[in-house]
Write an enzyme that holds these catalytic residues in place. Structure first.
Site, PDB file in Angstrom:
ATOM      1  CE  LYS A  50     -38.334 -43.912  17.921  1.00  0.00           C
ATOM      2  NZ  LYS A  50     -37.500 -43.264  18.960  1.00  0.00           N
ATOM      3  CB  CYS A  69     -37.081 -37.069  18.419  1.00  0.00           C
ATOM      4  SG  CYS A  69     -37.813 -35.447  18.148  1.00  0.00           S
ATOM      5  CG  ASP A  70     -34.050 -42.966  17.587  1.00  0.00           C
ATOM      6  OD1 ASP A  70     -34.896 -43.614  18.235  1.00  0.00           O
ATOM      7  OD2 ASP A  70     -32.848 -43.295  17.516  1.00  0.00           O
ATOM      8  CB  SER A  71     -30.732 -39.264  20.360  1.00  0.00           C
ATOM      9  OG  SER A  71     -31.574 -38.138  20.336  1.00  0.00           O
TER      10      SER A  71
END
Length: 203
Positions: A50, A69-71
């Protein structure tokens, strides 16, 4: 100026509440095309993809860094992103209620423009324009009845969140305990971003 490469309203609110000046630019990355068996590595790959996509498209000289960010939630060895529908959200909550999960958030900060030309030093003393980390927080979910699970899923909130819950929303009442960074469960680790941004501006 920082660019947040995420469509997440929760991440945007966290940065606003911490008075971190930023603007949002969605990356358009196909997240389904990125895979890794290790959830901690998976979120790093997604966060970096990203951030890179937005940095590569950046032409504004006022931008100094891009944050991706990624979760995901890991529960009993399985990775939970956003539920695809209410039935999946209910099935997940039937498993999660009364148990522990691990919320992994990958963070990638890429320097842009002049900051990219004057890299900071990493922990080994090597020049770098990239900071990459996964922060993990353990989450204990409350025991719930079938009616409570169905009522929560009916709000629609679980369908918008990794793991099927929002700690800052109605889901906060369904979490009994967390071990680790609180803001990480919402979308990003503010202590980590504060540290990274402080180092970037001190170059």
């Amino acid at each position: 100026m920082l660019v947040l490469a995420s469509a997440s309203p929760a991440r945007r609110r966290l940065l606003e509440q911490a008075a971190i000046a930023h603007r949002v630019q969605v990356s358009g990355v196909d997240e389904d095309a990125i895979y890794h068996t290790d959830p901690a590595q998976l979120v790093q790959l997604l966060a970096k993809a990203k951030a890179q996509a937005v940095r590569d498209a950046c032409t504004d000289a006022s931008i100094t860094a891009v944050l991706g960010c990624d979760s995901v939630l890991a529960f009993e060895g399985e990775v939970f992103g956003k539920p695809i529908d209410a039935a999946e959200a209910i099935a997940r909550w039937q498993r999660m209620a009364g148990g522990w999960g691990e919320l992994h958030t990958g963070h990638c900060l890429l320097a842009v423009g002049a900051a990219r030309e004057c890299p900071a030093l990493d922990i080994h003393g090597h020049p770098t324009t990239e900071r990459l980390a996964t922060i993990t927080t353990r989450v204990h979910f409350a025991p719930l009845t079938a009616a409570e699970i169905e009522a929560y899923v009916a709000t629609g909130e679980p369908l918008q969140c990794a793991g099927g819950f929002a700690l800052e929303g109605r889901g906060g009442a369904l979490v009994e305990r967390i071990e680790g960074c609180f803001s990480n469960v919402i979308g990003l680790s503010l202590p980590l971003i504060r540290l990274w941004m402080g180092r970037l501006t001190s170059q």
